[in-house]
Design an enzyme around this catalytic site. Structure first.
Site: not given
Length: 403
Positions: A285, A316, A289
């Site tokens: 993750h 997203e 990001d």
């Protein structure tokens, strides 16, 4: 009492000295000059030759010097900057003036008739009584004047009680008058001190309240700015710095209304990162990001004109609002976004449609009718985005929506 500020003794004494200087330089000097004129009149016709003109000129010069010195101290504000020295100078001045009068009476007394002597004493008494209101502001000044003028004469009259028939009576009267004037000067000085302290407290309170109000205004301005910043932050996506959905709702409606009134076109581009879940599963993750931040930078770079917005709708998914853009403009913008994101060359080994991160886009552009709502544009762009995904991703699809 809701507000009380302690006034220092130095501040109170400074204010009293200022008033004392302002009044004494005229009142005491003027009264002494009148007394000197009266004394010269009495002494002029004495059978025994006396240096009356020299005495009169000397007393007038002394009175003038005292008045001038007080005026200079007042104008230079020394009663504020040098309280102690000015007070000592005043006391010395009072002692010199008082002793000048008592010395006059005692020195010339043996040459004067009873009537002239007692008249001269009465002149001194009149000066002492007439100036009490102005000179007792600083009580020490008045007490020094009493002790250097009336008391020596009273003691001298009592000492020479056998020389004249009324010496003892005048001595007793002078002692009684000195005690009475000392008590009276205490009341005057105390009342004036209370008035000065009350005035200084009001002045200090006004300054404090002005400072408090200014501080309060500054704090209020800071609070309003903080609230504005918080409100702005609430409209921003924390990760990418783009507007979030809540922060863009008002802009959506405003731009649609503007296009409806002006008969101009408006375009919406819905953007979705291809296979983003697979990217997160593969790279983690934090890496995902970072991808979203880099894509947000690309979107921000293509929304340079006024009114254009790049928005993170969630996850997203992104959206571009392009006021004034027609279908051709919107397709050009979408293609520019697609190629710039590809040029980032972000590795995506888990993507079924390529080895780098790509995006799919759905585009809608139209001149909205008066009944067109923004949610209709979003639905049309979302359907076009779905078509891009179904068509192999990394593509830009134009919606056939017509208002």
């Amino acid at each position: 009492m809701l507000y009380q500020r302690k006034i220092s003794k130095g501040d109170a004494l400074s204010a009293k000295l200022g008033f004392q200087l302002q009044t004494t330089r005229y009142v005491l000097a003027g009264t002494q000059m009148l007394g000197v004129c009266g004394g010269m009149f009495l002494l002029w016709y004495q059978s025994v030759p006396l240096p009356t003109p020299a005495w009169g000129v000397g007393m007038l010069i002394l009175s003038f010097i005292q008045s001038l010195h007080m005026s200079q101290a007042l104008e230079s504000q020394r009663h504020i900057t040098a309280v102690g020295p000015v007070l000592r100078e005043l006391l010395v001045s009072a002692a010199i003036g008082g002793f000048a009068w008592s010395a006059t009476v005692i020195w010339m007394g043996e040459y004067l008739s009873d009537e002239v002597l007692y008249a001269l004493v009465m002149i001194m008494v009149i000066i002492t009584v007439a100036t009490v209101a102005a000179t007792a502001v600083v009580r020490e000044f008045y007490l020094v004047w009493l002790c250097s003028s009336l008391i020596p004469v009273a003691c001298w009259l009592a000492w020479t009680a056998d020389a004249r028939p009324f010496n003892l009576i005048f001595a007793a009267v002078l002692w009684g008058l000195a005690i009475l004037m000392a008590v009276l000067s205490y009341g005057i000085s105390r009342s004036f001190t209370q008035m000065v302290e009350s005035g200084l407290e009001r002045e200090a309170m006004a300054k404090d309240m002005a400072g408090f109000s200014e501080t309060l205004r500054a704090k209020n301005t800071q609070l309003q700015e903080a609230r504005k910043q918080l409100a702005d932050l609430a409209k921003l996506d924390e990760l990418t710095g783009l507007r979030n959905r809540r922060g863009a709702d008002k802009a959506f409606d405003m731009e649609v209304s503007r296009a409806q009134r002006g008969g101009s076109s408006i375009a919406v581009i819905m953007i979705d990162v291809d296979h983003f879940k697979a990217y997160n599963d593969t790279y983690g993750h934090p890496a995902g990001d970072d991808v979203l931040k880099r894509i947000a930078g690309v979107l921000r770079s293509v929304t340079a004109r006024a009114g254009e917005l790049a928005i993170r709708m969630g996850g997203e998914e992104f959206l571009l609002l392009l006021p004034g853009a027609n279908q051709a403009d919107a397709l050009v913008a979408g293609e520019r976004i697609r190629t710039r994101i590809m040029s980032l060359e972000i590795e995506h080994s888990a993507s079924p449609s390529g080895s780098i991160v790509t995006v799919s886009q759905g585009v809608v552009a139209c001149i909205p009718s008066m009944t067109t709502e923004f949610k209709q544009l979003l639905e049309a762009a979302d359907k076009a985005l779905y078509s891009s995904k179904e068509g192999g991703r990394n593509t830009v699809t134009l919606s056939p929506f017509r208002p």
